[in-house]
Design a protein around this motif. Structure first.
Motif, mmCIF file in Angstrom:
data_model
loop_
_atom_site.group_PDB
_atom_site.id
_atom_site.type_symbol
_atom_site.label_atom_id
_atom_site.label_comp_id
_atom_site.label_asym_id
_atom_site.label_seq_id
_atom_site.Cartn_x
_atom_site.Cartn_y
_atom_site.Cartn_z
ATOM 1 N N TYR A 1 0.825 -1.222 -0.034
ATOM 2 C CA TYR A 1 -0.020 -0.051 0.072
ATOM 3 C C TYR A 1 0.825 1.357 -0.067
ATOM 4 O O TYR A 1 0.595 2.257 -0.469
ATOM 5 C CB TYR A 1 -0.879 -0.082 1.425
ATOM 6 C CG TYR A 1 -1.905 -1.145 1.108
ATOM 7 C CD1 TYR A 1 -2.612 -1.383 -0.005
ATOM 8 C CD2 TYR A 1 -2.718 -1.326 2.416
ATOM 9 C CE1 TYR A 1 -3.490 -2.529 -0.051
ATOM 10 C CE2 TYR A 1 -3.811 -2.132 2.284
ATOM 11 C CZ TYR A 1 -4.288 -2.799 1.200
ATOM 12 O OH TYR A 1 -5.220 -3.641 1.131
ATOM 13 N N GLU B 1 2.108 1.847 -3.538
ATOM 14 C CA GLU B 1 1.173 2.313 -4.202
ATOM 15 C C GLU B 1 0.641 3.651 -4.033
ATOM 16 O O GLU B 1 -0.281 4.353 -4.579
ATOM 17 C CB GLU B 1 0.071 1.210 -4.398
ATOM 18 C CG GLU B 1 0.313 0.061 -4.755
ATOM 19 C CD GLU B 1 0.422 0.123 -6.528
ATOM 20 O OE1 GLU B 1 -0.950 0.404 -7.076
ATOM 21 O OE2 GLU B 1 1.408 0.159 -7.036
ATOM 22 N N LEU C 1 -0.708 4.412 -1.207
ATOM 23 C CA LEU C 1 -2.060 4.648 -0.440
ATOM 24 C C LEU C 1 -2.027 4.866 1.081
ATOM 25 O O LEU C 1 -3.021 5.233 1.698
ATOM 26 C CB LEU C 1 -2.769 3.120 -0.479
ATOM 27 C CG LEU C 1 -3.526 2.828 -2.113
ATOM 28 C CD1 LEU C 1 -3.474 1.286 -2.018
ATOM 29 C CD2 LEU C 1 -4.512 3.746 -2.186
ATOM 30 N N SER D 1 -7.062 -1.054 -7.337
ATOM 31 C CA SER D 1 -7.019 0.162 -8.370
ATOM 32 C C SER D 1 -8.304 0.780 -8.332
ATOM 33 O O SER D 1 -7.851 2.286 -8.438
ATOM 34 C CB SER D 1 -7.215 -0.631 -10.104
ATOM 35 O OG SER D 1 -6.313 -1.600 -9.957
ATOM 36 N N LYS E 1 -7.396 3.285 -5.507
ATOM 37 C CA LYS E 1 -6.510 4.196 -5.835
ATOM 38 C C LYS E 1 -7.174 5.414 -6.414
ATOM 39 O O LYS E 1 -6.963 6.616 -6.595
ATOM 40 C CB LYS E 1 -5.328 3.761 -6.747
ATOM 41 C CG LYS E 1 -4.409 2.779 -5.925
ATOM 42 C CD LYS E 1 -3.410 2.244 -6.888
ATOM 43 C CE LYS E 1 -2.199 3.294 -7.404
ATOM 44 N NZ LYS E 1 -1.303 2.451 -8.156
ATOM 45 N N VAL F 1 -5.073 8.779 -6.112
ATOM 46 C CA VAL F 1 -3.601 8.578 -5.927
ATOM 47 C C VAL F 1 -3.251 8.188 -7.449
ATOM 48 O O VAL F 1 -3.583 7.332 -8.155
ATOM 49 C CB VAL F 1 -3.432 7.278 -5.064
ATOM 50 C CG1 VAL F 1 -1.765 6.884 -5.030
ATOM 51 C CG2 VAL F 1 -3.960 7.634 -3.480
#
Lengths: 85, 155
Positions: free
Chosen positions: A35, A38, A40, A77, A80, A85
């Motif tokens: 995370y 990514e 997040l 996804s 996100k 993000v």
């Protein structure tokens, strides 16, 4: 932050390590790392050793939101995208 | 992937089943190498692999090496999607079904937990079950075609 901190200290701390965040949230270490990569979960990186520190309240809130949305059927996804993000 | 599809399209116009494509490539080493190179180059471009070349002019060699960080990222992604409650993306599920067939998941995850989740994916309802079945069928076809080609080459 190399010495293991007391549970009470972690619960009050402004910033926590990834291991402490694992203990606080119950989310797997590798999942938090993923995370983080990514984008997040919010974190700050210390200058000297580049250790990642997580703002306890914000990071826990974010992990809770992600878990809730994933249980609601959203993919990572989609989460996100929703979080921009 | 576009380059791979372009290679395939230029060489053969007739549609084929996946099984026939595997056999087709098995007997065309040069074409297989082109496809392999195209895949490797795209992985290098994406930063998932790196190239090492010898400076020795007598024995030149070129190695494609995987980057630990990229592998670790995939391992973490699979873990985050499969081992935590929630929906798994199609691409991740497809990758896991392939890795399961080749026994590569065992090295990174606790088997019991993953098996349960993969079973759950295979038993998903409604429209998702169609693509899962298609992916499983394709993977089985790949396995059968490889075995058949290998068997043919041996005998």
């Amino acid at each position: 932050m190399s010495r293991r901190r007391k549970w009470e200290t972690i619960q009050q701390a402004e910033y926590v390590t990834i291991s402490e965040l694992v203990r606080l949230s119950g989310v797997r270490y590798s999942t938090i790392k993923y995370y983080t990569e990514e984008g997040l979960v919010p974190f700050e990186q210390e200058d000297i050793r580049l250790t990642r520190r997580y703002p306890r309240v914000d990071a826990l809130k974010r992990l809770e939101i992600i878990s809730r949305w994933r249980k609601d059927g959203l993919t990572i996804s989609e989460i996100k995208e929703k979080l921009g993000v | 992937m576009d380059r791979v599809l372009a290679v395939v399209r230029n060489k053969e116009n007739k549609p084929k089943s996946l099984k026939k494509w595997i056999v087709y490539f098995y007997y065309r080493q040069r074409l297989r190498r082109q496809v392999h190179q195209a895949i490797l180059q795209s992985l290098v471009q994406k930063g998932a692999m790196k190239v090492e070349e010898s400076k020795d002019q007598l024995i030149p060699w070129k190695k494609y090496l995987d980057i630990d960080q990229a592998r670790e990222f995939v391992v973490q992604k699979i873990g985050a999607e499969l081992l935590e409650p929630g929906t798994v993306e199609k691409s991740t599920a497809t990758l896991c079904l392939l890795l399961e067939k080749t026994n590569l998941l065992k090295s990174y995850y606790e088997e019991k937990q993953l098996k349960e989740k993969l079973k759950e994916i295979k038993e998903q309802e409604q429209e998702s079950i169609i693509w899962v079945k298609e992916v499983c069928k394709a993977i089985n076809e790949i396995e059968a075609a490889i075995m058949a080609s290998f068997g043919g080459a041996v005998t």
